[in-house]
Write a protein that holds these residues in place. Sequence first.
Motif, PDB file in Angstrom:
ATOM      1  N   LEU A   1      19.779 -26.740  46.655  1.00 30.12           N
ATOM      2  CA  LEU A   1      18.400 -26.369  46.346  1.00 30.12           C
ATOM      3  C   LEU A   1      17.441 -26.845  47.440  1.00 30.12           C
ATOM      4  O   LEU A   1      16.524 -26.116  47.832  1.00 30.12           O
TER       5      LEU A   1
ATOM      6  N   GLU B   1      21.122 -19.639  45.032  1.00 28.35           N
ATOM      7  CA  GLU B   1      21.625 -20.923  45.532  1.00 28.35           C
ATOM      8  C   GLU B   1      21.901 -21.868  44.362  1.00 28.35           C
ATOM      9  O   GLU B   1      20.987 -22.490  43.825  1.00 28.35           O
ATOM     10  N   PRO B   2      23.155 -21.981  43.955  1.00 31.16           N
ATOM     11  CA  PRO B   2      23.490 -22.807  42.797  1.00 31.16           C
ATOM     12  C   PRO B   2      23.561 -24.307  43.061  1.00 31.16           C
ATOM     13  O   PRO B   2      23.486 -25.095  42.117  1.00 31.16           O
TER      14      PRO B   2
ATOM     15  N   THR C   1      19.320 -20.320  40.530  1.00 34.28           N
ATOM     16  CA  THR C   1      20.386 -21.317  40.525  1.00 34.28           C
ATOM     17  C   THR C   1      21.563 -20.921  39.645  1.00 34.28           C
ATOM     18  O   THR C   1      22.588 -21.602  39.645  1.00 34.28           O
TER      19      THR C   1
ATOM     20  N   ASN D   1      25.451 -27.015  37.357  1.00 30.98           N
ATOM     21  CA  ASN D   1      26.311 -26.738  38.506  1.00 30.98           C
ATOM     22  C   ASN D   1      26.720 -28.032  39.213  1.00 30.98           C
ATOM     23  O   ASN D   1      27.872 -28.194  39.612  1.00 30.98           O
TER      24      ASN D   1
ATOM     25  N   VAL E   1      11.776 -21.750  41.490  1.00 31.37           N
ATOM     26  CA  VAL E   1      13.152 -22.195  41.243  1.00 31.37           C
ATOM     27  C   VAL E   1      13.439 -22.001  39.761  1.00 31.37           C
ATOM     28  O   VAL E   1      12.794 -22.606  38.911  1.00 31.37           O
TER      29      VAL E   1
ATOM     30  N   TRP F   1      20.880 -25.689  37.611  1.00 30.61           N
ATOM     31  CA  TRP F   1      21.236 -26.430  38.833  1.00 30.61           C
ATOM     32  C   TRP F   1      21.942 -27.725  38.468  1.00 30.61           C
ATOM     33  O   TRP F   1      22.983 -28.059  39.026  1.00 30.61           O
TER      34      TRP F   1
ATOM     35  N   GLU G   1      24.872 -19.302  38.154  1.00 35.05           N
ATOM     36  CA  GLU G   1      26.151 -18.749  38.593  1.00 35.05           C
ATOM     37  C   GLU G   1      26.638 -17.828  37.485  1.00 35.05           C
ATOM     38  O   GLU G   1      26.765 -18.238  36.338  1.00 35.05           O
TER      39      GLU G   1
END
Length: 168
Positions: free
Chosen positions: A67, A63-64, A35, A91, A82, A88, A37
């Motif tokens: 989810l 995948e930021p 997650t 973000n 995860v 997450w 970035e």
Amino acid sequence: MSKTILITGGARSGKSGIAETIALRLAPRAVYIATAEVRDAEMASRVAQHQSRRGQEWSTIAEPIDLIGALAASDGQGPRLVDCLTLWLTNLMLGGHDWRAAGRALSEALPRQGDPVLLVTNEVGSGIVPENALAREFRDAAGLLNQWIAAASDEVILAVSGLPLKVK
């Protein structure tokens, strides 16, 4: 056999390593859903350290935000790890998304997964009260998100000095 495991703990407590070990005990191959970035050199270094620890038995999905979509797309490919829920959440909050709705939707989606899901999160509420409103909002949001995911999980593990302590 579907199973959801939440691994929580403080910074550098060994959460990710514990989660990686459990995932590969469940199956010979696993999916890592990242997650993070990468926004600066320090984060790039952290990501590189995590990547260097994992071998050929791992595939990675970055995948930021989406989810639940990443979990749906990877179901059937083995255990998914995860890493991590607090990034997450960051973000979502910084992107102006409704983190409450996303967190509730995630907690509802977890029991529907066919393959195991391991989720790493930070335990952020054990320290001092932050001095600014955004930091306090984040601490409170992380606490709520962790509670929702813990309630939806079959197991909860607290990482302490690299050791797993089963809480649930």
